[in-house]
Write a protein that holds these residues in place. Structure first.
Motif, PDB file in Angstrom:
ATOM      1  N   ASP A  51       0.831  -1.198   0.000  1.00  0.00           N
ATOM      2  CA  ASP A  51       0.000   0.000   0.000  1.00  0.00           C
ATOM      3  C   ASP A  51       0.871   1.256   0.000  1.00  0.00           C
ATOM      4  O   ASP A  51       1.493   1.604   1.006  1.00  0.00           O
ATOM      5  CB  ASP A  51      -0.924  -0.012   1.221  1.00  0.00           C
ATOM      6  N   ALA A  52       0.916   1.956  -1.115  1.00  0.00           N
ATOM      7  CA  ALA A  52       1.758   3.149  -1.257  1.00  0.00           C
ATOM      8  C   ALA A  52       1.378   4.251  -0.273  1.00  0.00           C
ATOM      9  O   ALA A  52       2.235   5.039   0.132  1.00  0.00           O
ATOM     10  CB  ALA A  52       1.683   3.673  -2.689  1.00  0.00           C
ATOM     11  N   SER A  53       0.126   4.311   0.158  1.00  0.00           N
ATOM     12  CA  SER A  53      -0.293   5.367   1.080  1.00  0.00           C
ATOM     13  C   SER A  53       0.267   5.171   2.489  1.00  0.00           C
ATOM     14  O   SER A  53       0.144   6.045   3.336  1.00  0.00           O
ATOM     15  CB  SER A  53      -1.817   5.465   1.131  1.00  0.00           C
ATOM     16  N   LEU A  54       0.892   4.008   2.741  1.00  0.00           N
ATOM     17  CA  LEU A  54       1.460   3.720   4.059  1.00  0.00           C
ATOM     18  C   LEU A  54       2.985   3.628   4.023  1.00  0.00           C
ATOM     19  O   LEU A  54       3.602   3.119   4.956  1.00  0.00           O
ATOM     20  CB  LEU A  54       0.886   2.399   4.601  1.00  0.00           C
TER      21      LEU A  54
ATOM     22  N   ILE B  48      -5.396   5.523   9.500  1.00  0.00           N
ATOM     23  CA  ILE B  48      -5.887   6.688  10.228  1.00  0.00           C
ATOM     24  C   ILE B  48      -5.293   7.946   9.598  1.00  0.00           C
ATOM     25  O   ILE B  48      -4.233   7.895   8.982  1.00  0.00           O
ATOM     26  CB  ILE B  48      -5.560   6.621  11.742  1.00  0.00           C
ATOM     27  N   ASP B  49      -6.000   9.060   9.755  1.00  0.00           N
ATOM     28  CA  ASP B  49      -5.596  10.283   9.063  1.00  0.00           C
ATOM     29  C   ASP B  49      -4.706  11.225   9.878  1.00  0.00           C
ATOM     30  O   ASP B  49      -4.275  12.260   9.382  1.00  0.00           O
ATOM     31  CB  ASP B  49      -6.819  11.034   8.543  1.00  0.00           C
ATOM     32  N   HIS B  50      -4.423  10.879  11.126  1.00  0.00           N
ATOM     33  CA  HIS B  50      -3.529  11.670  11.977  1.00  0.00           C
ATOM     34  C   HIS B  50      -2.701  10.729  12.837  1.00  0.00           C
ATOM     35  O   HIS B  50      -3.124   9.606  13.109  1.00  0.00           O
ATOM     36  CB  HIS B  50      -4.315  12.607  12.912  1.00  0.00           C
ATOM     37  N   LEU B  51      -1.553  11.203  13.284  1.00  0.00           N
ATOM     38  CA  LEU B  51      -0.767  10.429  14.226  1.00  0.00           C
ATOM     39  C   LEU B  51      -1.496  10.409  15.553  1.00  0.00           C
ATOM     40  O   LEU B  51      -2.177  11.374  15.907  1.00  0.00           O
ATOM     41  CB  LEU B  51       0.612  11.066  14.424  1.00  0.00           C
ATOM     42  N   LEU B  52      -1.365   9.307  16.292  1.00  0.00           N
ATOM     43  CA  LEU B  52      -2.016   9.239  17.598  1.00  0.00           C
ATOM     44  C   LEU B  52      -1.209  10.029  18.608  1.00  0.00           C
ATOM     45  O   LEU B  52      -0.023   9.785  18.816  1.00  0.00           O
ATOM     46  CB  LEU B  52      -2.160   7.792  18.053  1.00  0.00           C
ATOM     47  N   ARG B  53      -1.883  10.960  19.213  1.00  0.00           N
ATOM     48  CA  ARG B  53      -1.297  11.742  20.296  1.00  0.00           C
ATOM     49  C   ARG B  53      -1.780  11.113  21.597  1.00  0.00           C
ATOM     50  O   ARG B  53      -2.833  10.479  21.619  1.00  0.00           O
ATOM     51  CB  ARG B  53      -1.790  13.183  20.239  1.00  0.00           C
ATOM     52  N   PRO B  54      -1.053  11.288  22.660  1.00  0.00           N
ATOM     53  CA  PRO B  54      -1.539  10.764  23.951  1.00  0.00           C
ATOM     54  C   PRO B  54      -2.922  11.324  24.257  1.00  0.00           C
ATOM     55  O   PRO B  54      -3.209  12.489  23.985  1.00  0.00           O
ATOM     56  CB  PRO B  54      -0.506  11.250  24.965  1.00  0.00           C
ATOM     57  N   ALA B  55      -3.785  10.477  24.821  1.00  0.00           N
ATOM     58  CA  ALA B  55      -5.145  10.895  25.160  1.00  0.00           C
ATOM     59  C   ALA B  55      -5.107  11.934  26.275  1.00  0.00           C
ATOM     60  O   ALA B  55      -4.254  11.905  27.144  1.00  0.00           O
ATOM     61  CB  ALA B  55      -5.977   9.696  25.595  1.00  0.00           C
TER      62      ALA B  55
ATOM     63  N   VAL C 195      -3.413  -2.685  14.641  1.00  0.00           N
ATOM     64  CA  VAL C 195      -2.487  -1.600  14.307  1.00  0.00           C
ATOM     65  C   VAL C 195      -3.272  -0.457  13.674  1.00  0.00           C
ATOM     66  O   VAL C 195      -4.085  -0.671  12.772  1.00  0.00           O
ATOM     67  CB  VAL C 195      -1.397  -2.088  13.319  1.00  0.00           C
ATOM     68  N   PHE C 196      -3.023   0.747  14.163  1.00  0.00           N
ATOM     69  CA  PHE C 196      -3.605   1.950  13.581  1.00  0.00           C
ATOM     70  C   PHE C 196      -2.484   2.636  12.810  1.00  0.00           C
ATOM     71  O   PHE C 196      -1.558   3.195  13.395  1.00  0.00           O
ATOM     72  CB  PHE C 196      -4.192   2.843  14.674  1.00  0.00           C
ATOM     73  N   CYS C 197      -2.552   2.553  11.481  1.00  0.00           N
ATOM     74  CA  CYS C 197      -1.478   2.993  10.587  1.00  0.00           C
ATOM     75  C   CYS C 197      -1.757   4.379  10.020  1.00  0.00           C
ATOM     76  O   CYS C 197      -2.667   4.538   9.205  1.00  0.00           O
ATOM     77  CB  CYS C 197      -1.343   2.030   9.410  1.00  0.00           C
ATOM     78  N   PRO C 198      -0.963   5.363  10.398  1.00  0.00           N
ATOM     79  CA  PRO C 198      -1.140   6.692   9.804  1.00  0.00           C
ATOM     80  C   PRO C 198      -0.763   6.679   8.320  1.00  0.00           C
ATOM     81  O   PRO C 198       0.253   6.105   7.940  1.00  0.00           O
ATOM     82  CB  PRO C 198      -0.165   7.572  10.582  1.00  0.00           C
ATOM     83  N   VAL C 199      -1.605   7.284   7.508  1.00  0.00           N
ATOM     84  CA  VAL C 199      -1.300   7.416   6.083  1.00  0.00           C
ATOM     85  C   VAL C 199      -0.215   8.476   5.921  1.00  0.00           C
ATOM     86  O   VAL C 199       0.051   9.261   6.836  1.00  0.00           O
ATOM     87  CB  VAL C 199      -2.554   7.764   5.252  1.00  0.00           C
ATOM     88  N   ASN C 200       0.416   8.516   4.757  1.00  0.00           N
ATOM     89  CA  ASN C 200       1.534   9.435   4.517  1.00  0.00           C
ATOM     90  C   ASN C 200       1.197  10.883   4.851  1.00  0.00           C
ATOM     91  O   ASN C 200       1.994  11.596   5.447  1.00  0.00           O
ATOM     92  CB  ASN C 200       2.014   9.320   3.070  1.00  0.00           C
ATOM     93  N   SER C 201       0.014  11.334   4.469  1.00  0.00           N
ATOM     94  CA  SER C 201      -0.363  12.734   4.712  1.00  0.00           C
ATOM     95  C   SER C 201      -0.480  13.051   6.202  1.00  0.00           C
ATOM     96  O   SER C 201      -0.370  14.214   6.596  1.00  0.00           O
ATOM     97  CB  SER C 201      -1.667  13.070   3.995  1.00  0.00           C
ATOM     98  N   ALA C 202      -0.663  12.051   7.056  1.00  0.00           N
ATOM     99  CA  ALA C 202      -0.757  12.284   8.499  1.00  0.00           C
ATOM    100  C   ALA C 202       0.564  12.784   9.075  1.00  0.00           C
ATOM    101  O   ALA C 202       0.585  13.496  10.085  1.00  0.00           O
ATOM    102  CB  ALA C 202      -1.180  11.003   9.206  1.00  0.00           C
ATOM    103  N   PHE C 203       1.654  12.425   8.441  1.00  0.00           N
ATOM    104  CA  PHE C 203       2.966  12.829   8.931  1.00  0.00           C
ATOM    105  C   PHE C 203       3.310  14.269   8.552  1.00  0.00           C
ATOM    106  O   PHE C 203       4.165  14.883   9.178  1.00  0.00           O
ATOM    107  CB  PHE C 203       4.060  11.900   8.362  1.00  0.00           C
TER     108      PHE C 203
END
Length: 163
Positions: free
Chosen positions: A33-36, A155-162, A66-74
């Motif tokens: 998957d190129a988006s990852l 997922i569309d954003h990186l996971l930040r601490p809750a 696993v919650f994988c951020p897509v490239n644009s999330a970075f």
């Protein structure tokens, strides 16, 4: 000269087509998957986490979500993690010991525990049919990836601490 990424988006699958997909690991299914590609590059740099995602042993203690951020999330969130924090970054995006399918994910009411020990709060919005993690990252529950060792979601954003 700097080394190129280990992952090439247009490379053919290295597993024979005759293999049953149920024997493939999450890594096998995520790699094409190129988006990852950014997430996959990070994954290959942390060996113990890489081995967990690439594991084909289907015992319960090896199941992961696993919650994988897509490239644009970075793109706008590079300040959250540096190269020294790759291990923490990956562990914040993995829940060990459970293979959470999309229907179960929508019904979760208590926080999930990531491998780093951080809480991942899951909210499913009934009217919009969107599932959001930590009030920030929207989960793609339609195009999930299932493998022998678990489930993966984009997922569309990186996971930040809750909070």
């Amino acid at each position: 000269m700097a080394e190129k990424l280990l992952y090439e988006p247009n490379a053919p699958d290295y597993k024979p087509a005759s293999l049953d997909c149920s024997t493939q690991s999450l890594f096998d299914k995520l790699a094409p998957d190129a988006s990852l590609s950014t997430f996959m590059d990070v994954l290959t740099q942390v060996q113990d986490v890489f081995h967990l995602v690439n594991n084909t042993d289907d015992k319960d203690n090896n199941m992961i979500t696993v919650f994988c951020p897509v490239n644009s999330a970075f793109k706008n969130e590079l300040d959250l993690y540096t190269r020294e924090h790759l291990d923490d970054f990956l562990r914040n995006h993995i829940v060990r010991g459970s293979k959470i399918d999309p229907d179960a994910l929508k019904r979760i009411h208590s926080p999930l525990k990531s491998m780093s020990g951080a809480s991942i709060h899951v909210k499913h919005h009934f009217f919009s049919q969107k599932t959001v993690l930590n009030d920030h990252a929207t989960v793609d529950t339609v195009h999930y990836i299932e493998a022998i060792n678990g489930y993966a979601y984009k997922i569309d954003h990186l996971l930040r601490p809750a909070k």
